[in-house]
Design a protein around this motif. Structure first.
Motif, PDB file in Angstrom:
ATOM      1  N   TYR A   1     -12.997   0.803   9.746  1.00  0.00           N
ATOM      2  CA  TYR A   1     -11.739   0.060   9.740  1.00  0.00           C
ATOM      3  C   TYR A   1     -11.583  -0.620  11.092  1.00  0.00           C
ATOM      4  N   THR A   2     -11.382  -1.933  11.068  1.00  0.00           N
ATOM      5  CA  THR A   2     -11.162  -2.699  12.288  1.00  0.00           C
ATOM      6  C   THR A   2      -9.751  -3.236  12.281  1.00  0.00           C
ATOM      7  N   LYS A   3      -8.939  -2.821  13.230  1.00  0.00           N
ATOM      8  CA  LYS A   3      -7.541  -3.251  13.261  1.00  0.00           C
ATOM      9  C   LYS A   3      -7.469  -4.768  13.372  1.00  0.00           C
ATOM     10  N   PRO A   4      -6.735  -5.430  12.460  1.00  0.00           N
ATOM     11  CA  PRO A   4      -6.597  -6.890  12.539  1.00  0.00           C
ATOM     12  C   PRO A   4      -5.952  -7.304  13.850  1.00  0.00           C
ATOM     13  N   GLU A   5      -6.386  -8.429  14.388  1.00  0.00           N
ATOM     14  CA  GLU A   5      -5.813  -8.936  15.631  1.00  0.00           C
ATOM     15  C   GLU A   5      -4.393  -9.414  15.402  1.00  0.00           C
TER      16      GLU A   5
ATOM     17  N   THR B   1      -9.843  -4.217   1.912  1.00  0.00           N
ATOM     18  CA  THR B   1      -9.243  -5.537   1.900  1.00  0.00           C
ATOM     19  C   THR B   1      -8.108  -5.541   2.922  1.00  0.00           C
ATOM     20  N   TYR B   2      -8.211  -6.432   3.893  1.00  0.00           N
ATOM     21  CA  TYR B   2      -7.185  -6.550   4.920  1.00  0.00           C
ATOM     22  C   TYR B   2      -6.118  -7.532   4.442  1.00  0.00           C
ATOM     23  N   LEU B   3      -4.905  -7.033   4.238  1.00  0.00           N
ATOM     24  CA  LEU B   3      -3.835  -7.865   3.726  1.00  0.00           C
ATOM     25  C   LEU B   3      -3.099  -8.566   4.865  1.00  0.00           C
ATOM     26  N   TYR B   4      -2.312  -9.577   4.500  1.00  0.00           N
ATOM     27  CA  TYR B   4      -1.689 -10.423   5.513  1.00  0.00           C
ATOM     28  C   TYR B   4      -0.708  -9.668   6.402  1.00  0.00           C
ATOM     29  N   ASP B   5      -0.017  -8.649   5.855  1.00  0.00           N
ATOM     30  CA  ASP B   5       0.982  -7.969   6.679  1.00  0.00           C
ATOM     31  C   ASP B   5       0.354  -6.963   7.642  1.00  0.00           C
ATOM     32  N   LYS B   6      -0.979  -6.762   7.535  1.00  0.00           N
ATOM     33  CA  LYS B   6      -1.748  -5.934   8.473  1.00  0.00           C
ATOM     34  C   LYS B   6      -1.330  -4.460   8.458  1.00  0.00           C
ATOM     35  N   VAL B   7      -0.549  -4.073   7.480  1.00  0.00           N
ATOM     36  CA  VAL B   7      -0.127  -2.683   7.373  1.00  0.00           C
ATOM     37  C   VAL B   7      -0.638  -2.081   6.071  1.00  0.00           C
TER      38      VAL B   7
ATOM     39  N   HIS C   1      -3.782   2.446  -1.114  1.00  0.00           N
ATOM     40  CA  HIS C   1      -3.336   2.080   0.219  1.00  0.00           C
ATOM     41  C   HIS C   1      -4.006   3.004   1.233  1.00  0.00           C
ATOM     42  N   LEU C   2      -4.428   2.443   2.345  1.00  0.00           N
ATOM     43  CA  LEU C   2      -4.947   3.246   3.436  1.00  0.00           C
ATOM     44  C   LEU C   2      -3.804   3.724   4.318  1.00  0.00           C
ATOM     45  N   PRO C   3      -3.978   4.856   5.007  1.00  0.00           N
ATOM     46  CA  PRO C   3      -2.989   5.227   6.026  1.00  0.00           C
ATOM     47  C   PRO C   3      -2.906   4.119   7.076  1.00  0.00           C
ATOM     48  N   TYR C   4      -1.796   4.077   7.799  1.00  0.00           N
ATOM     49  CA  TYR C   4      -1.671   3.081   8.864  1.00  0.00           C
ATOM     50  C   TYR C   4      -2.484   3.521  10.075  1.00  0.00           C
ATOM     51  N   TYR C   5      -3.364   2.651  10.534  1.00  0.00           N
ATOM     52  CA  TYR C   5      -4.175   2.922  11.716  1.00  0.00           C
ATOM     53  C   TYR C   5      -3.793   1.923  12.808  1.00  0.00           C
ATOM     54  N   HIS C   6      -3.471   2.428  14.001  1.00  0.00           N
ATOM     55  CA  HIS C   6      -3.070   1.556  15.103  1.00  0.00           C
ATOM     56  C   HIS C   6      -4.249   1.192  15.994  1.00  0.00           C
ATOM     57  N   GLU C   7      -5.457   1.579  15.560  1.00  0.00           N
ATOM     58  CA  GLU C   7      -6.662   1.283  16.327  1.00  0.00           C
ATOM     59  C   GLU C   7      -7.856   1.276  15.385  1.00  0.00           C
ATOM     60  N   ASN C   8      -9.021   0.889  15.897  1.00  0.00           N
ATOM     61  CA  ASN C   8     -10.238   0.919  15.088  1.00  0.00           C
ATOM     62  C   ASN C   8     -10.580   2.367  14.741  1.00  0.00           C
TER      63      ASN C   8
END
Length: 254
Positions: free
Chosen positions: A248-252, A142-148, A210-217
């Motif tokens: 995991y696809t990094k949100p735009e 689930t991609y949350l609004y804060d993208k983190v 919570h997933l780790p923070y990913y800065h890319e796909n």
């Protein structure tokens, strides 16, 4: 299309082939009686500025409010529930606020979001001695609004215990992502401690982490020990675990 009775029977006991769909989309148990919607899904507890608690469902972002929401629940707690919305009996503020009055069907399952343990050498050792789940539904992001603080969610099947509570942890299995220019993957481990089992009884708790923070796909590779998985996972030759990949696809950025 299923009627409400069949829907509630499914909520009481997991059907893994269908629950994976039900957790992502509010299409299961859809009943069209004029302007009445009956469905079920997984969501997050939210609260208005006036202190009213409501549920925001994953992906669809549908928001419902009900006096049946547990008053002891807290903001960002997770919940799986069935519900009915009568579109003809909505408060005047519903369309403006986007929060619709609903009746919760059956007993809702509330659960918290766990943290993913940072990599350590002990993580892989813990996984090697992990107990096996009976089964679990397909994990989904689930991609949350804060993208983190994006989260992974699934339902498990396990035995009841005689004493204590089983524990399930999510741990990083490698120290970091691969070098620039290679295929980006991250390995996460589900580590299960069953405890003293009571084989005459089973339970089906939901879990979110919570997933780790990913800065890319990133391709997330889950390693899972289970007696059976009712979705398409791989059992590497000579191992006692399954692997399952989630993209995991990094949100735009806005």
């Amino acid at each position: 299309i299923k009627n409400k009775t069949n829907c509630m029977k499914m909520m009481k006991k997991i059907s893994f082939a269908l629950m994976a769909v039900a957790s992502v989309m509010l299409t299961g148990c859809l009943k069209d009686n004029g302007n009445i919607l009956t469905s079920y899904g997984v969501g997050t507890i939210k609260q208005t500025a006036m202190g009213t608690k409501y549920i925001q469902f994953d992906d669809s972002r549908l928001c419902i409010q009900s006096e049946q929401i547990n008053p002891d629940s807290h903001v960002n707690q997770r919940v799986f529930t069935g519900f009915t919305i009568n579109w003809d009996e909505q408060p005047a503020s519903a369309n403006q606020d986007g929060i619709y009055a609903a009746t919760l069907n059956g007993e809702a399952d509330y659960f918290t979001v766990g943290e993913c343990n940072a990599f350590s050498e002990q993580n892989n050792a813990a996984f090697s001695t992990s107990d096996s789940l009976l089964d679990m539904s397909t994990p989904y992001i689930t991609y949350l609004y804060d993208k983190v603080n994006n989260i992974i969610t699934f339902q498990t099947a396990m035995y009841e215990t005689e004493t204590g509570q089983p524990t399930l942890q999510l741990m990083k299995g490698i120290s970091g992502l691969h070098e620039e220019g290679s295929i980006k993957t991250d390995t996460l481990l589900l580590v299960f401690d069953q405890g003293d089992i009571k084989k005459t009884s089973k339970k089906y708790p939901w879990k979110s982490f919570h997933l780790p923070y990913y800065h890319e796909n990133v391709t997330i590779v889950f390693k899972i020990k289970a007696h059976n998985l009712s979705f398409n996972a791989t059992n590497p030759k000579g191992t006692d675990y399954y692997t399952f990949n989630v993209q995991y696809t990094k949100p735009e950025e806005n």
